[in-house]
Scaffold this active site. Structure first.
Site, mmCIF file in Angstrom:
data_model
loop_
_atom_site.group_PDB
_atom_site.id
_atom_site.type_symbol
_atom_site.label_atom_id
_atom_site.label_comp_id
_atom_site.label_asym_id
_atom_site.label_seq_id
_atom_site.Cartn_x
_atom_site.Cartn_y
_atom_site.Cartn_z
ATOM 1 N N HIS A 73 0.843 -1.201 0.000
ATOM 2 C CA HIS A 73 0.000 0.000 0.000
ATOM 3 C C HIS A 73 0.881 1.254 0.000
ATOM 4 C CE1 HIS A 73 -3.336 2.660 1.277
ATOM 5 N NE2 HIS A 73 -2.411 3.207 2.059
ATOM 6 N N GLU A 74 1.896 1.264 0.853
ATOM 7 C CA GLU A 74 2.805 2.419 0.925
ATOM 8 C C GLU A 74 3.606 2.572 -0.371
ATOM 9 O OE1 GLU A 74 2.258 4.529 3.150
ATOM 10 O OE2 GLU A 74 1.055 3.218 4.427
ATOM 11 N N HIS A 80 1.581 4.513 -2.739
ATOM 12 C CA HIS A 80 1.664 5.965 -2.560
ATOM 13 C C HIS A 80 2.878 6.528 -3.296
ATOM 14 C CE1 HIS A 80 -1.666 6.672 0.080
ATOM 15 N NE2 HIS A 80 -1.238 5.818 0.988
ATOM 16 N N GLU A 116 -5.732 7.110 -1.112
ATOM 17 C CA GLU A 116 -5.808 5.864 -0.335
ATOM 18 C C GLU A 116 -6.402 4.734 -1.174
ATOM 19 O OE1 GLU A 116 -4.341 5.295 2.548
ATOM 20 O OE2 GLU A 116 -3.669 7.374 2.470
#
Length: 164
Positions: A49-50, A53, A133
């Site tokens: 997930h990071e 980003h 997100e």
């Protein structure tokens, strides 16, 4: 993910928080509490997930938004400082009433400007951050770690008492 793992710098923050974050163009920080309390698969989902980003350039966007907000605050602060210095002249006969009226007008103007600038920035940030997100979640899913991320987010929801 097919990305070169050397592209990323991974840091561990020495505290018990259940969190991770991406910053800059290649840095991911995972809190020790997350490593100790989540499985390797769940941590992999969160790191994916990071990575999302970073790959989606969300961190660059956030830094730009912060810079614009900070620049606005600096300009308004300098303007207010100049008005504060000018307000010392209120006690000068004959022009004191004019200075008082002027400084009052400028302070009202600054409050209005700050309010009007903060609304669009707040709306863009709220909408943008939610979309970021979702996109980071999709990135984790697309590289094959969607189930792992879901498991981690579900555990976080249980821990913090969130239903969704």
């Amino acid at each position: 993910s097919g990305k070169d793992y050397k592209k990323y710098n991974l840091y561990v923050k020495n505290d018990n928080e259940l969190n991770a974050f991406a910053i800059g163009t290649n840095n991911i920080c995972v809190h020790r509490g997350l490593l100790y309390n989540f499985s390797a698969a769940e941590v992999a989902g969160i790191i994916a997930h990071e990575m999302g980003h970073i790959e989606n350039r969300d961190t660059t966007y956030s830094i730009g938004t912060y810079a614009m907000s900070s620049a606005t605050q600096i300009v308004l602060s300098l303007y207010l400082f100049a008005v504060q210095i000018l307000s010392f002249l209120i006690f000068v006969p004959f022009i004191g009433w004019f200075i008082a009226l002027f400084t009052w007008f400028v302070r009202i103007q600054m409050l209005l400007i700050e309010f009007l600038l903060s609304i669009p920035l707040h709306l863009v940030t709220m909408f943008g951050s939610r979309q970021q997100e979702y996109a980071a979640d999709k990135y984790a899913y697309d590289i094959g770690l969607g189930r792992e991320l879901h498991a981690a987010l579900s555990r976080l929801g249980e821990i913090y008492g969130e239903e969704k």
